[in-house]
Write a protein that holds these residues in place. Sequence first.
Motif, PDB file in Angstrom:
ATOM      1  N   PHE A  23       0.784  -1.327   0.464  1.00 51.55           N
ATOM      2  CA  PHE A  23       0.307  -0.088   0.111  1.00 51.55           C
ATOM      3  C   PHE A  23       0.794   1.077   0.032  1.00 51.55           C
ATOM      4  O   PHE A  23       0.810   2.168  -1.308  1.00 51.55           O
ATOM      5  N   ILE A  24       1.322   1.746   0.946  1.00 53.37           N
ATOM      6  CA  ILE A  24       2.334   2.857   0.960  1.00 53.37           C
ATOM      7  C   ILE A  24       3.342   2.750   2.026  1.00 53.37           C
ATOM      8  O   ILE A  24       3.380   1.868   3.216  1.00 53.37           O
ATOM      9  N   GLU A  25       4.675   3.469   1.311  1.00 48.11           N
ATOM     10  CA  GLU A  25       6.008   3.554   2.286  1.00 48.11           C
ATOM     11  C   GLU A  25       6.351   4.649   2.838  1.00 48.11           C
ATOM     12  O   GLU A  25       6.358   5.281   1.897  1.00 48.11           O
ATOM     13  N   ALA A  26       7.139   5.092   3.647  1.00 44.41           N
ATOM     14  CA  ALA A  26       8.102   6.395   3.837  1.00 44.41           C
ATOM     15  C   ALA A  26       9.721   5.770   3.548  1.00 44.41           C
ATOM     16  O   ALA A  26      10.120   5.228   3.292  1.00 44.41           O
ATOM     17  N   TYR A  27       9.992   6.925   2.804  1.00 42.54           N
ATOM     18  CA  TYR A  27      11.281   7.341   2.428  1.00 42.54           C
ATOM     19  C   TYR A  27      11.736   9.004   2.911  1.00 42.54           C
ATOM     20  O   TYR A  27      11.119   9.845   3.261  1.00 42.54           O
ATOM     21  N   THR A  28      12.782   8.597   2.637  1.00 43.58           N
ATOM     22  CA  THR A  28      13.567   9.962   3.084  1.00 43.58           C
ATOM     23  C   THR A  28      14.888  10.949   1.569  1.00 43.58           C
ATOM     24  O   THR A  28      15.022   9.776   0.909  1.00 43.58           O
ATOM     25  N   ILE A  29      14.782  11.612   2.087  1.00 38.33           N
ATOM     26  CA  ILE A  29      15.726  12.147   0.171  1.00 38.33           C
ATOM     27  C   ILE A  29      17.000  12.492   0.952  1.00 38.33           C
ATOM     28  O   ILE A  29      17.205  13.011   1.744  1.00 38.33           O
ATOM     29  N   PRO A  30      17.793  11.296   0.594  1.00 41.82           N
ATOM     30  CA  PRO A  30      19.545  11.839   0.567  1.00 41.82           C
ATOM     31  C   PRO A  30      20.072  12.480   0.438  1.00 41.82           C
ATOM     32  O   PRO A  30      21.157  12.848   0.570  1.00 41.82           O
ATOM     33  N   SER A  31      20.215  12.950  -1.418  1.00 45.75           N
ATOM     34  CA  SER A  31      20.777  13.889  -2.146  1.00 45.75           C
ATOM     35  C   SER A  31      20.098  14.854  -2.334  1.00 45.75           C
ATOM     36  O   SER A  31      18.359  15.008  -2.181  1.00 45.75           O
ATOM     37  N   GLY A  32      20.383  16.036  -3.318  1.00 50.31           N
ATOM     38  CA  GLY A  32      20.042  17.281  -3.980  1.00 50.31           C
ATOM     39  C   GLY A  32      20.021  16.869  -5.090  1.00 50.31           C
ATOM     40  O   GLY A  32      19.512  18.300  -5.653  1.00 50.31           O
ATOM     41  N   LEU A  84      14.098  18.354  -1.152  1.00 45.12           N
ATOM     42  CA  LEU A  84      15.196  18.857  -0.392  1.00 45.12           C
ATOM     43  C   LEU A  84      15.758  17.843   0.609  1.00 45.12           C
ATOM     44  O   LEU A  84      14.943  16.655   0.536  1.00 45.12           O
ATOM     45  N   ILE A  85      16.933  17.886   0.845  1.00 40.90           N
ATOM     46  CA  ILE A  85      17.844  17.032   1.661  1.00 40.90           C
ATOM     47  C   ILE A  85      17.247  16.874   2.794  1.00 40.90           C
ATOM     48  O   ILE A  85      16.529  18.584   3.456  1.00 40.90           O
ATOM     49  N   GLY A  86      16.239  15.865   3.483  1.00 42.22           N
ATOM     50  CA  GLY A  86      15.508  15.068   4.796  1.00 42.22           C
ATOM     51  C   GLY A  86      14.335  15.970   4.535  1.00 42.22           C
ATOM     52  O   GLY A  86      13.494  15.724   5.829  1.00 42.22           O
ATOM     53  N   ASP A  87      14.115  15.344   3.978  1.00 41.49           N
ATOM     54  CA  ASP A  87      12.419  15.987   3.560  1.00 41.49           C
ATOM     55  C   ASP A  87      11.840  14.075   3.641  1.00 41.49           C
ATOM     56  O   ASP A  87      12.446  12.889   3.401  1.00 41.49           O
ATOM     57  N   PHE A  88      10.831  13.896   4.242  1.00 43.09           N
ATOM     58  CA  PHE A  88      10.047  12.478   4.497  1.00 43.09           C
ATOM     59  C   PHE A  88       9.218  12.201   4.045  1.00 43.09           C
ATOM     60  O   PHE A  88       8.144  12.734   3.754  1.00 43.09           O
ATOM     61  N   LEU A  89       8.451  10.702   2.738  1.00 47.84           N
ATOM     62  CA  LEU A  89       7.467  10.716   2.146  1.00 47.84           C
ATOM     63  C   LEU A  89       6.956   9.898   2.531  1.00 47.84           C
ATOM     64  O   LEU A  89       7.360   8.432   2.775  1.00 47.84           O
ATOM     65  N   PHE A  90       5.442   9.810   1.386  1.00 50.14           N
ATOM     66  CA  PHE A  90       4.996   8.548   1.630  1.00 50.14           C
ATOM     67  C   PHE A  90       4.958   8.561   0.254  1.00 50.14           C
ATOM     68  O   PHE A  90       4.542   9.455  -0.738  1.00 50.14           O
ATOM     69  N   VAL A  91       5.256   7.245  -0.406  1.00 48.08           N
ATOM     70  CA  VAL A  91       5.527   6.939  -1.571  1.00 48.08           C
ATOM     71  C   VAL A  91       4.800   5.493  -1.728  1.00 48.08           C
ATOM     72  O   VAL A  91       3.975   4.080  -0.934  1.00 48.08           O
ATOM     73  N   SER A  92       2.931   5.696  -2.586  1.00 48.11           N
ATOM     74  CA  SER A  92       2.311   4.784  -2.978  1.00 48.11           C
ATOM     75  C   SER A  92       2.735   3.656  -3.755  1.00 48.11           C
ATOM     76  O   SER A  92       3.279   3.775  -4.738  1.00 48.11           O
ATOM     77  N   LYS A  93       2.312   2.104  -3.247  1.00 50.62           N
ATOM     78  CA  LYS A  93       2.552   1.487  -3.970  1.00 50.62           C
ATOM     79  C   LYS A  93       1.214   1.042  -4.969  1.00 50.62           C
ATOM     80  O   LYS A  93       1.253  -0.042  -6.155  1.00 50.62           O
ATOM     81  N   VAL A  94       0.000   0.978  -4.304  1.00 49.19           N
ATOM     82  CA  VAL A  94      -1.154   0.860  -5.519  1.00 49.19           C
ATOM     83  C   VAL A  94      -1.298   1.994  -6.268  1.00 49.19           C
ATOM     84  O   VAL A  94      -1.726   1.458  -7.157  1.00 49.19           O
TER      85      VAL A  94
END
Length: 396
Positions: free
Chosen positions: A42-51, A58-68
């Motif tokens: 369904f959904i998973e959290a990711y973080t942005i490691p680079s610019g 931005l570096i330090g953004d935490f995202l939700f990524v949809s699998k569906v």
Amino acid sequence: MSWKFWQRNKSAEPKKKKTKTREWTDAIIFAVVAATIIRVFFIEAYTIPSGSMERSLLIGDFLFVSKVNYGARIPMTPVAFPFAHHTMPLTGTKAYWDGVQWKYRRLPGFQHIKRNDVVVFNFPEGDTVALDAQDDNYYQMLLRGETRTQIYANHTIVSRPVDKRENFIKRCIAIAGDTVSMENGLASVNGKKVPLEPTGWFYYTIEFKTSDINMRLFQDMGFKTAETNVPTIYQFEGTPAMIAELKKSDYVKSITENVAVKGDFDKAIFPHDKNRGWNLDNYGPIIVPKKGWTVKMDSVTMPLYERSIRIYEGNKLEKVGNDWILNGKKATEYTFKMDYYWMMGDNRHQSADSRYWGFVPEDHIVGKALFIWMSFDSEGSWFSKIRWNRIFKGIH
């Protein structure tokens, strides 16, 4: 004693109460299983490691990524430690067992990948990794002149299955069947110019009318600046919108966008073919492979598609003289089994993307980036580090 009487008395007996330990164990197992199902399907959290996606992400953004959205991918390496991707957090050992491998399957999704979607995917060149190298890309190490013998002698090399390769996030510039090219830093898809997203960064050389300039003013505008050997000339990094504002300044004499010279070959650029003379800002045209598309196998096309045919689609491929031998038989053409995509970062001059490693196969696609649920800056106190204006911001 009759059977019926025994059964009635057995059912009337009070159930044995679970111990606290058993209750906690059951609760933890249920939570892990439920969270794993949500994370995989369904959904998973990711973080942005680079610019590479600044300033969209931005570096330090935490995202939700949809699998569906694109359809959840059935795990290809099913035996793995929960919540770990490819490496255990404390021991640094593998977090999966590749003794069991399932073939690529995907559940039905709500949509197909569209141009300009922001997509999370497994790094295509992440199949072979030098663990103890700062730049762990095995293939880029070969391009820099290191031999396979040297790399294996000096580094710990591991191979990773598709779904355990590093996660990348980029913007999909071109989809399967598109023709993509780039001239003087401007991408084109199917002959139509595709300007950089308004948040994307470029490099510029700025010449001022005087050397008496307060760089702090421009840094406060959001520019990244660097000095040169000439007191009136600086290197700026910023978006086209920021540059448009800068042009209004009475102090500015000239603004030049920094792009690579056409024909100036860069061996790091895919397909690393000197005969093409491609570089970061000038390459193509390239046709992105589409499932069912048949390509002629010759000296012109194979530098572009050999890796896809051999590695991504799992064929035995070798060249004998001027002939290509495919799975033991001479072949003059190949029909692709999967769709592919061309991914690029919005911060194009600081982005390792398809220009360096080529196509992204559909079996590497993880999901669609939806929104930012938290964002931290690297400076300030813990409270001021939170970028409040980015929380729950959608990704476009």
